[in-house]
Design a protein around this motif. Structure first.
Motif, PDB file in Angstrom:
ATOM      1  N   GLY A   4      29.515  39.929  42.621  1.00 55.71           N
ATOM      2  CA  GLY A   4      30.647  40.696  42.121  1.00 55.71           C
ATOM      3  C   GLY A   4      30.922  41.912  42.977  1.00 55.71           C
ATOM      4  O   GLY A   4      32.083  42.221  43.298  1.00 55.71           O
ATOM      5  N   ALA A  59      28.141  43.600  31.470  1.00 53.06           N
ATOM      6  CA  ALA A  59      27.401  43.253  32.686  1.00 53.06           C
ATOM      7  C   ALA A  59      25.907  43.513  32.512  1.00 53.06           C
ATOM      8  O   ALA A  59      25.056  42.689  32.880  1.00 53.06           O
ATOM      9  CB  ALA A  59      27.941  44.045  33.877  1.00 53.06           C
ATOM     10  N   GLU A 119      27.960  39.086  36.981  1.00 51.06           N
ATOM     11  CA  GLU A 119      26.941  38.679  36.013  1.00 51.06           C
ATOM     12  C   GLU A 119      27.321  37.374  35.324  1.00 51.06           C
ATOM     13  O   GLU A 119      26.445  36.567  34.989  1.00 51.06           O
ATOM     14  CB  GLU A 119      26.752  39.790  34.971  1.00 51.06           C
ATOM     15  CG  GLU A 119      25.924  40.967  35.444  1.00 51.06           C
ATOM     16  CD  GLU A 119      26.684  41.898  36.388  1.00 51.06           C
ATOM     17  OE1 GLU A 119      26.054  42.809  36.952  1.00 51.06           O
ATOM     18  OE2 GLU A 119      27.911  41.702  36.569  1.00 51.06           O
ATOM     19  N   THR A 166      33.324  46.168  29.718  1.00 45.92           N
ATOM     20  CA  THR A 166      32.922  45.153  30.706  1.00 45.92           C
ATOM     21  C   THR A 166      31.674  45.598  31.467  1.00 45.92           C
ATOM     22  O   THR A 166      30.851  44.768  31.845  1.00 45.92           O
ATOM     23  CB  THR A 166      34.059  44.849  31.700  1.00 45.92           C
ATOM     24  OG1 THR A 166      34.295  45.976  32.560  1.00 45.92           O
ATOM     25  CG2 THR A 166      35.336  44.478  30.980  1.00 45.92           C
ATOM     26  N   ARG A 214      22.944  40.607  32.441  1.00 43.32           N
ATOM     27  CA  ARG A 214      21.840  40.700  33.409  1.00 43.32           C
ATOM     28  C   ARG A 214      20.497  40.657  32.685  1.00 43.32           C
ATOM     29  O   ARG A 214      19.544  40.010  33.140  1.00 43.32           O
ATOM     30  CB  ARG A 214      21.979  42.004  34.194  1.00 43.32           C
ATOM     31  CG  ARG A 214      21.430  41.952  35.620  1.00 43.32           C
ATOM     32  CD  ARG A 214      21.638  43.269  36.328  1.00 43.32           C
ATOM     33  NE  ARG A 214      23.051  43.656  36.321  1.00 43.32           N
ATOM     34  CZ  ARG A 214      23.493  44.864  36.661  1.00 43.32           C
ATOM     35  NH1 ARG A 214      22.615  45.800  37.004  1.00 43.32           N
ATOM     36  NH2 ARG A 214      24.778  45.135  36.646  1.00 43.32           N
ATOM     37  N   PHE A 250      24.063  38.369  40.793  1.00 42.62           N
ATOM     38  CA  PHE A 250      25.129  39.197  40.223  1.00 42.62           C
ATOM     39  C   PHE A 250      25.795  40.083  41.286  1.00 42.62           C
ATOM     40  O   PHE A 250      26.937  40.535  41.099  1.00 42.62           O
ATOM     41  CB  PHE A 250      24.583  40.078  39.089  1.00 42.62           C
ATOM     42  CG  PHE A 250      23.818  41.287  39.551  1.00 42.62           C
ATOM     43  CD1 PHE A 250      24.472  42.488  39.801  1.00 42.62           C
ATOM     44  CD2 PHE A 250      22.439  41.231  39.742  1.00 42.62           C
ATOM     45  CE1 PHE A 250      23.765  43.604  40.215  1.00 42.62           C
ATOM     46  CE2 PHE A 250      21.729  42.337  40.160  1.00 42.62           C
ATOM     47  CZ  PHE A 250      22.393  43.537  40.400  1.00 42.62           C
ATOM     48  N   SER A 304      31.989  42.755  34.901  1.00 40.58           N
ATOM     49  CA  SER A 304      30.875  41.842  34.596  1.00 40.58           C
ATOM     50  C   SER A 304      31.076  40.485  35.254  1.00 40.58           C
ATOM     51  O   SER A 304      30.367  39.535  34.938  1.00 40.58           O
ATOM     52  CB  SER A 304      30.738  41.660  33.082  1.00 40.58           C
ATOM     53  OG  SER A 304      31.877  41.008  32.542  1.00 40.58           O
ATOM     54  N   GLN A 305      32.013  40.385  36.193  1.00 44.78           N
ATOM     55  CA  GLN A 305      32.327  39.092  36.798  1.00 44.78           C
ATOM     56  C   GLN A 305      31.143  38.510  37.560  1.00 44.78           C
ATOM     57  O   GLN A 305      30.861  37.314  37.493  1.00 44.78           O
ATOM     58  CB  GLN A 305      33.530  39.240  37.728  1.00 44.78           C
ATOM     59  CG  GLN A 305      34.361  37.987  37.900  1.00 44.78           C
ATOM     60  CD  GLN A 305      35.008  37.546  36.607  1.00 44.78           C
ATOM     61  OE1 GLN A 305      35.683  38.315  35.943  1.00 44.78           O
ATOM     62  NE2 GLN A 305      34.805  36.305  36.218  1.00 44.78           N
ATOM     63  N   ASN A 319      37.399  43.414  35.375  1.00 47.41           N
ATOM     64  CA  ASN A 319      36.195  42.980  34.677  1.00 47.41           C
ATOM     65  C   ASN A 319      34.975  43.181  35.577  1.00 47.41           C
ATOM     66  O   ASN A 319      34.713  42.377  36.473  1.00 47.41           O
ATOM     67  CB  ASN A 319      36.315  41.506  34.275  1.00 47.41           C
ATOM     68  CG  ASN A 319      35.050  40.985  33.635  1.00 47.41           C
ATOM     69  OD1 ASN A 319      34.270  41.757  33.068  1.00 47.41           O
ATOM     70  ND2 ASN A 319      34.825  39.682  33.732  1.00 47.41           N
TER      71      ASN A 319
END
Length: 290
Positions: free
Chosen positions: A221, A103, A41, A99, A107, A218, A38-39, A36
């Motif tokens: 990540g 993200a 974010e 994903t 954001r 962010f 987008s972790q 993932n």
């Protein structure tokens, strides 16, 4: 010598944050086989939401931690139900690209709602300096290390001794067989996203308390990703411990070598380690069956 110890201690604090995010990467991968992206974010959006609620409600440290975990878990459930569940059965690359798109959206949401200006995330007692063996360390830094240790202990118990944890491990080992045994893949995925996002939310909020709240949160990540690779994508606990390794290593590099090397030191470390152990320090070697 004191300088070295200070670097190690502060490295453990930032490494604990990396460890929490790295565990969140590993939890989703272990349950779904998906990375993932987008972790970071999710951690950022959870941190901003937690900050807004904490300011409005005037919560203390423990309540703020609880809010961060709940907000992160709810965000994970929403994303899983509305975005990821319809992607069940789709090619892995398609899901990963979703994903990445998620993200970008998260954001943008943060920038639209809260703007790009930095904020001070104040929590009572967080900036208190504690004297530990002659080394000054903020209470918030001690708290995040304790939080990581509690998360490691909690996930060890969950994965080893709970029925749902065993089901999650079964899905990770052989999804088709787990389905035949009556394990709900969708339910496992939902729990994985909720728990992973809860960890990311906690990491984002604690990072904001220590270092300030900005839209660049962010980047956690990106910084924590090497810890997941180093520990092994299939090792939740190994990813957490590897976060501490990455944090200390980065701090030592930044303290004794040109500061420009600090940003890439984590990636250099995983390149060296992966040449020896391609499956990570704590990951299990997988044998492909023909």
């Amino acid at each position: 010598m004191n300088y070295f110890i200070e670097l190690v201690v502060s490295g453990l604090a930032v490494g604990a944050i990396y460890g929490l995010v790295a565990m969140s990467f590993a939890v989703i991968y272990k349950a779904t086989g998906i990375v993932n992206f987008s972790q970071g974010e999710m951690g950022m959006l959870s941190a901003y939401t937690t900050w807004s609620l904490a300011v409005t409600l005037g919560t203390g440290g423990i309540a703020t931690v609880f809010i961060a975990i709940v907000v992160g878990a709810l965000l994970g459930l929403i994303c899983e139900r509305l975005i990821m569940r319809p992607m069940l059965g789709e090619p892995v690359l398609s899901v990963v690209l979703v994903t990445v798109g998620l993200a970008v959206v998260l954001r943008s949401i943060v920038t639209i709602i809260w703007g790009a200006s930095p904020h001070k995330f104040e929590v009572a007692g967080a900036d208190t300096i504690l004297d530990i063996a002659g080394i000054g360390i903020r209470a918030s830094q001690v708290s995040v290390i304790v939080a990581l240790l509690l998360a490691l202990a909690g996930f060890w118990f969950f994965l080893r001794h709970s029925r749902f944890g065993v089901a999650m491990r079964a899905v990770a080992a052989d999804e088709k067989t787990a389905r035949l045994m009556g394990v709900s893949t969708a339910r496992v995925q939902a729990v994985a996203w909720a728990s992973a996002s809860g960890l990311a939310g906690l990491a984002g909020a604690m990072f904001a308390v220590i270092y300030g709240l900005t839209p660049t949160v962010f980047e956690l990540g990106l910084k924590a990703f090497p810890a997941t690779v180093l520990g092994g994508f299939d090792s939740v606990l190994g990813s957490g411990f590897s976060g501490l390794i990455i944090g200390v290593f980065e701090n030592l590099v930044g303290g004794y070598l040109p500061s420009t090397l600090k940003e890439i030191s984590g990636f250099v470390l995983i390149l060296v380690v992966l040449m020896v152990r391609p499956f990570g320090l704590f990951g299990e070697k997988r044998i492909e069956r023909v």
